[in-house]
Design a protein around this motif. Structure first.
Motif, mmCIF file in Angstrom:
data_model
loop_
_atom_site.group_PDB
_atom_site.id
_atom_site.type_symbol
_atom_site.label_atom_id
_atom_site.label_comp_id
_atom_site.label_asym_id
_atom_site.label_seq_id
_atom_site.Cartn_x
_atom_site.Cartn_y
_atom_site.Cartn_z
ATOM 1 N N LYS A 48 0.821 -1.216 0.000
ATOM 2 C CA LYS A 48 0.000 0.000 0.000
ATOM 3 C C LYS A 48 0.859 1.273 0.000
ATOM 4 C CE LYS A 48 -4.066 -2.180 2.007
ATOM 5 N NZ LYS A 48 -5.095 -2.156 3.087
ATOM 6 N N CYS A 95 1.874 1.953 4.027
ATOM 7 C CA CYS A 95 2.157 0.864 4.976
ATOM 8 C C CYS A 95 2.557 -0.361 4.172
ATOM 9 C CB CYS A 95 0.930 0.565 5.856
ATOM 10 S SG CYS A 95 -0.506 0.007 4.918
ATOM 11 N N CYS A 99 1.071 -3.305 3.949
ATOM 12 C CA CYS A 99 0.020 -4.280 3.661
ATOM 13 C C CYS A 99 -0.038 -4.614 2.173
ATOM 14 C CB CYS A 99 -1.338 -3.735 4.085
ATOM 15 S SG CYS A 99 -1.515 -3.614 5.864
ATOM 16 N N THR A 105 -4.880 -5.519 6.315
ATOM 17 C CA THR A 105 -4.952 -4.221 6.988
ATOM 18 C C THR A 105 -3.958 -4.202 8.144
ATOM 19 O OG1 THR A 105 -6.652 -5.053 8.475
ATOM 20 C CG2 THR A 105 -7.421 -3.920 6.500
ATOM 21 N N CYS A 106 -3.655 -2.994 8.612
ATOM 22 C CA CYS A 106 -2.772 -2.828 9.761
ATOM 23 C C CYS A 106 -3.187 -1.520 10.437
ATOM 24 C CB CYS A 106 -1.312 -2.771 9.309
ATOM 25 S SG CYS A 106 -0.885 -1.236 8.473
ATOM 26 N N CYS A 139 -3.389 1.598 7.884
ATOM 27 C CA CYS A 139 -4.483 1.736 6.909
ATOM 28 C C CYS A 139 -5.846 1.547 7.554
ATOM 29 C CB CYS A 139 -4.267 0.817 5.706
ATOM 30 S SG CYS A 139 -4.068 -0.918 6.089
HETATM 31 ZN ZN ZN Z 1 -1.796 -1.360 6.298
#
Ligand code: ZN
Ligand code: ADP
Ligand code: MG
Length: 476
Positions: free
Chosen positions: A20, A23, A25, A37-38, A41
């Motif tokens: 992304k 980040c 991901c 996701t993290c 995000c």
């Molecule tokens: Zn993320």
């Protein structure tokens, strides 16, 4: 009084980076909802974005390909709005100073080439997706797409009909796939277009525009623009005025409806993104990206026309993607004697069959060397062009070589004069009436005899030899 149409396009393109924008991901499409996701995000407070370098390089590459200026220092801004698929409450974008400024795209029109200005290309992040399908009274949110890198290409209001808008979009779409900066899959939302449309009388200043959203296929974009133009002209001719608004096109009903007007329009209150420093790139990095730029579709098309003598149509078909043009060049390398015939066999015969089966060239069971070998068998008289089409069908189905299929099915062309003469003698003996009429001056009957020989040999007789021998033997 005549009307002039003015169109400007904003295109959101998903950059095909593995991770992304801010980040680590994955951006892989189609995963289980919310598995990619993290905290960054998901918009957790206090998480810091880290810019993805690959998406910067790909945006620069796109800018260079349209002859734009690259800003060695650009900025990120927050575009604030509330929506359930935007957990941070803002989208990171570039507002004041975008990475790419200016540039242009030349499009084909019926009056020749036309240059469409590009205002800017800026980087931003995608939002998540709301899911309504199959749900009652609730909606779910999938944040896998949240933070996927986008570039937004904003055009000047330089297009004056739906056809020009589509031509521009097709050029841009082809370009980003050539550059490998995006998959460009419209069904997956990787290439999304908003169209701004206004009308005016010639010589007048720009009219008030409506912005059409939700356009996810070339066909709908054309329909939506045509509908909007008619709507505005009728409105004004009936004494009304166009209001600045966002409209949603409904492809089922074939009409659009207002989504929000200027008064209710989002006031994004852009402000500088404090978590990201200005984006600085060096001239050396830009130069390196330029040095790695592949041959662009326009140049490739001209080269195919010039170097290989292709028609503009064939050159266009064979430069639609890098896979296609690369495949064609392999074919020519394997059969350099006749590039035009190669183009014909590839574009009309092979691609025609693959398209019917929904297979793209990268997954073709027949490779360029195998197709060249088939063309060679026509050249050396082993089979006729007609039989070769059947052989190609069998090659696609079985993945076998042309030679193996010709051998297996006994398709070798009969060029042996002795064998053909024997057949002709039989036919002459069996058709005394036709022979008499032919000899009496009914030249048209020649085709009848050719047909008889072909029938007897299941189409495998060499047509040139058949013609020549028939002329001799029918003369009596
Ligand atoms: Zn993320
Ligand atoms: P916004 O930020 O509201 O989207 P912009 O000024 O950035 O507005 O313009 C967005 C797009 O609208 C651009 O592609 C531009 O070319 C186009 N555009 C601007 N004015 C008009 C107009 N009067 N008619 C048609 N298109 C227009
Ligand atoms: Mg806009």
């Amino acid at each position: 009084m005549s009307w002039e149409v003015v169109i400007g396009l904003e295109v959101h393109i998903q950059i095909n980076s593995k991770t992304k924008a801010f980040c680590g991901c994955s951006t892989q499409f189609g995963a289980e909802p919310n598995t990619q996701t993290c905290p960054v995000c998901l918009g957790m407070p206090g998480q810091l974005p880290v810019l993805n370098g690959e998406s910067v390089q790909k945006t620069i590459l796109t800018g260079l390909a349209i002859n734009a200026d690259i800003n060695l220092e650009s900025r990120f801004d927050r575009k604030n709005y509330f929506y359930p698929d935007l957990p941070k409450g803002y989208q990171i974008s570039q507002f004041t100073v975008p990475l790419v400024d200016g540039g242009y795209i030349d499009i084909p029109t019926k009056d020749g080439e036309k240059r469409i200005g590009v205002t800017r290309i800026h980087m931003e992040e995608d939002a998540g997706k709301s899911m309504h399908e199959g749900l009652e009274a609730v909606s779910h949110i999938d944040l896998n797409r949240s933070g996927v890198p986008l570039m937004e290409v904003v055009s000047e209001p330089d297009m004056c009909c739906a056809d020009e808008a589509i031509a521009y979009l097709k050029q841009l779409h082809q370009l980003i796939r050539f550059l490998n900066v995006s998959g460009g899959d419209m069904e997956k939302g990787q290439f999304r277009c908003d169209a701004n449309v206004s009308v005016r009388h010639p010589g007048e200043p720009l009219g008030i525009r409506a912005e059409l959203k939700n356009l996810n296929s070339f066909r709908f974009i054309k329909q939506a623009i045509d509908y909007e133009v008619m709507r505005q002209i009728e409105l004004i001719e009936d004494g009304g005025t166009v209001v600045q608004e966002t409209r949603l096109y409904d492809s089922v009903k074939g009409e659009s409806r207002s989504m929000r007007s200027k008064e209710e329009a989002n006031d994004y209150r852009y402000f500088p993104e404090p978590d990201l420093p200005p984006l600085r790139v060096s001239q050396a990095e830009v130069d390196a990206i330029r040095a790695g730029m592949p041959e662009l579709p326009g140049a490739l098309r001209k080269r195919f026309e010039g170097e290989y003598g292709l028609s503009p149509y064939d050159a266009d078909v064979l430069t639609q993607t890098r896979e296609l043009s690369g495949w064609y060049e392999q074919l020519v390398a394997a059969h350099p004697q006749d590039p035009k015939r190669c183009a014909n066999w590839m574009a009309n015969e092979l691609l025609g069959r693959l398209n019917e089966q929904g297979v793209d060239i990268a997954h073709s069971s027949v490779n360029a060397v195998a197709l060249a070998a088939l063309i060679n068998r026509i050249d050396d008289g082993t089979i006729s062009g007609k039989i070769a089409k059947d052989v190609l069908d069998a090659m696609i189905e079985s993945g076998k070589t042309a030679d193996a299929i010709i051998e297996e099915k006994g398709l070798k062309q009969v060029s042996d004069t002795g064998a053909i003469d024997a057949l002709i003698h039989d036919i002459i003996a069996a058709s005394p009436q036709q022979v008499e009429q032919y000899r009496g001056g009914r030249d048209k009957l020649f085709g009848f005899f050719v047909g008889q020989v072909m029938k007897a040999t299941k189409g495998q007789a060499n047509p040139a030899v058949v013609n020549e021998r028939l002329k001799v033997l029918l003369a009596g």
